[in-house]
Design an enzyme around this catalytic site. Structure first.
Site, PDB file in Angstrom:
ATOM      1  CE1 TYR A 222      -3.121  -3.041   0.909  1.00  0.00           C
ATOM      2  CE2 TYR A 222      -4.517  -1.162   1.403  1.00  0.00           C
ATOM      3  CZ  TYR A 222      -4.375  -2.507   1.150  1.00  0.00           C
ATOM      4  OH  TYR A 222      -5.477  -3.319   1.147  1.00  0.00           O
TER       5      TYR A 222
ATOM      6  CE  LYS B  98       3.598 -17.258  -2.159  1.00  0.00           C
ATOM      7  NZ  LYS B  98       3.045 -18.618  -1.990  1.00  0.00           N
TER       8      LYS B  98
ATOM      9  CG  ASP C  18       0.671 -20.351  -0.161  1.00  0.00           C
ATOM     10  OD1 ASP C  18       1.406 -20.078   0.812  1.00  0.00           O
ATOM     11  OD2 ASP C  18       1.069 -20.985  -1.154  1.00  0.00           O
TER      12      ASP C  18
ATOM     13  CG  ASP D 297      -7.056  -5.944   2.843  1.00  0.00           C
ATOM     14  OD1 ASP D 297      -7.993  -5.657   3.609  1.00  0.00           O
ATOM     15  OD2 ASP D 297      -7.149  -5.935   1.601  1.00  0.00           O
TER      16      ASP D 297
ATOM     17  CG  ASP E 132     -12.163  -9.031   4.447  1.00  0.00           C
ATOM     18  OD1 ASP E 132     -11.900  -8.162   5.309  1.00  0.00           O
ATOM     19  OD2 ASP E 132     -12.826  -8.792   3.417  1.00  0.00           O
TER      20      ASP E 132
HETATM   21  C1  IPM Z   1      -9.646  -2.861   5.266  1.00  0.00           C
HETATM   22  C2  IPM Z   1     -10.290  -2.490   3.972  1.00  0.00           C
HETATM   23  C3  IPM Z   1      -9.484  -1.469   3.219  1.00  0.00           C
HETATM   24  C4  IPM Z   1      -8.085  -1.969   3.013  1.00  0.00           C
HETATM   25  C5  IPM Z   1     -10.147  -1.119   1.908  1.00  0.00           C
HETATM   26  C6  IPM Z   1     -11.421  -0.346   2.135  1.00  0.00           C
HETATM   27  C7  IPM Z   1      -9.240  -0.421   0.941  1.00  0.00           C
HETATM   28  O1  IPM Z   1     -10.487  -3.631   3.212  1.00  0.00           O
HETATM   29  O2  IPM Z   1      -9.523  -1.989   6.135  1.00  0.00           O
HETATM   30  O3  IPM Z   1      -9.274  -4.000   5.443  1.00  0.00           O
HETATM   31  O4  IPM Z   1      -7.792  -2.774   2.142  1.00  0.00           O
HETATM   32  O5  IPM Z   1      -7.214  -1.545   3.758  1.00  0.00           O
HETATM   33 MG    MG Z   2      -9.883  -5.376   4.109  1.00  0.00          MG
END
Ligand code: IPM
Ligand code: MG
Length: 358
Positions: free
Chosen positions: A138, A189, A222, A246, A250
């Site tokens: 990022y 990785k 992975d 990230d 999720d």
């Molecule tokens: C998170 C979100 C953000 C990220 C998005 C909204 C760009 O997915 O906070 O995990 O990838 O950082």
């Molecule tokens: Mg995210």
């Protein structure tokens, strides 16, 4: 009396709804505690602001935020504005200059919540993911040339610095050390990415030497997804690069029952600037304005905010109130399969806080 100034920034989509709920719960926390006060200032930055002013926040936005002890953030992103504009125009535009380099994402299966993992009891999944939040994939380094031509080229360069990796590793080892299991998994990785991720591994091993009481292991990202699903008990504290974490966070949120519960804290560990606390879920336009957004992620992140301010008893009280409420299926919002509204859940948490006798 201790007093704190909080910047409340709902942003887009369901952000303002859950931040309003979070402010209500935080006020109830302060009242119940009696040892501190919270003063909130609302910020209307985000996509509506962009439609009026052509920017997501004013030019001196970051300077304004420095005056606060913490930021409670909702979400940013709108269907009619490209996501990279909203993200870089507000959320990253705050995180980066305030150097909130440690993104902390706890995951637990709260009482009353069912994990999609069969045979996993609540206590068997108790993780904290530490996400490098200032560089890596990022970093924003890259570019495009020959736009629109057949020879068009585009790059996104993942930048890792020794100082950046060192500080996130130290943060993660310290956090692992503070948890009962004292166990850290370093996600990497370095088999395929043979420069930055190899340095990442080397620095992890160096920093590990400073924390002899922390056990640690290394996991390719992975294979990590499989371990999270198949052997969740074998994980505790996890550190990963910006993009890896990230994605893994999720997955972690889904395994803990709902993205509607998952909190995050963007921390400036040196406290040279305010830290920012937000639910992970994002703007969720499909349910915006319906009053059914799950405020639990915001309550949990509000508890992290209180803990960061040093108000640990209040933070614990808030989490206990949240757990009392999630335990009751009648108080589950639709993302958890229930029918409760944001307001009902918020009132229940505030009521539980008022009744708290500890
Ligand atoms: C998170 C979100 C953000 C990220 C998005 C909204 C760009 O997915 O906070 O995990 O990838 O950082
Ligand atoms: Mg995210």
């Amino acid at each position: 009396m201790r007093s704190y100034r909080i910047a409340a920034m709902g942003g887009d989509g369901i952000g303002p709804e859950v931040v309003a709920a979070g402010v209500e719960a935080l006020k109830a926390c302060a009242e119940r505690d009696g040892g501190f006060t919270l003063e909130f200032t609302d910020f209307d930055w985000g996509s509506d602001y962009y439609r009026k002013h052509g920017v997501l926040m004013p030019a001196d936005g970051v300077a304004q935020l420095r005056a606060y002890d913490a930021i409670l953030f909702g979400a940013v992103g709108a269907p009619d504005i490209p996501d990279h504009l909203t993200l870089w125009g507000l959320r990253l535009a705050i995180c980066q200059p305030l150097d909130q380099y440690a993104n902390v994402r706890p995951t637990r299966i709260l009482p009353g919540i069912t994990s999609p993992l069969r045979n996993v009891a609540g206590p068997e999944l108790d993780w904290v993911i530490v996400r490098e939040n200032s560089e890596g994939e990022y970093s924003g380094v890259g570019g495009r040339a020959h736009q629109g031509l057949p020879i068009e080229v585009a790059t996104d360069v993942s930048v890792m610095t020794r100082a950046g990796v060192q500080r996130i590793m130290r943060y993660a080892f310290r956090l692992a050390q503070s948890r009962p299991r004292k166990f850290l998994t370093v996600v990497t990785k370095s088999n395929a990415q043979r420069h930055a991720m190899v340095m990442w591994d080397e620095i992890a091993a160096e920093v590990a030497g400073e924390f002899p009481d922390v056990t640690w292991d290394k996991m390719l990202v992975d294979a990590m997804t499989m371990r999270m699903v198949l052997r969740p008990q074998t994980l505790d504290t996890i550190v990963a690069s910006n993009l890896h974490a990230d994605i893994l966070s999720d997955l972690a949120a889904a395994l803990a029952g709902s993205l509607g519960i998952a909190p995050t804290a963007n921390i400036n560990p040196e406290r040279e600037a305010p830290s920012m606390f937000e639910p992970i879920h994002g703007s969720a336009f499909d349910i915006t304005g319906k009053g059914i957004a799950n405020p639990v992620a915001t309550f949990w992140t509000a508890a992290m905010l209180l803990e960061h301010l040093g108000e640990k008893p209040a933070a614990d009280r808030l989490m206990k109130a949240v757990e009392r409420v999630t335990a009751d299926p009648a108080l589950h919002t639709p993302d958890l399969g229930g029918k409760a509204t944001t307001q009902q859940v918020t009132e229940a948490v505030c009521a539980a806080l008022r009744q708290a006798n500890d």
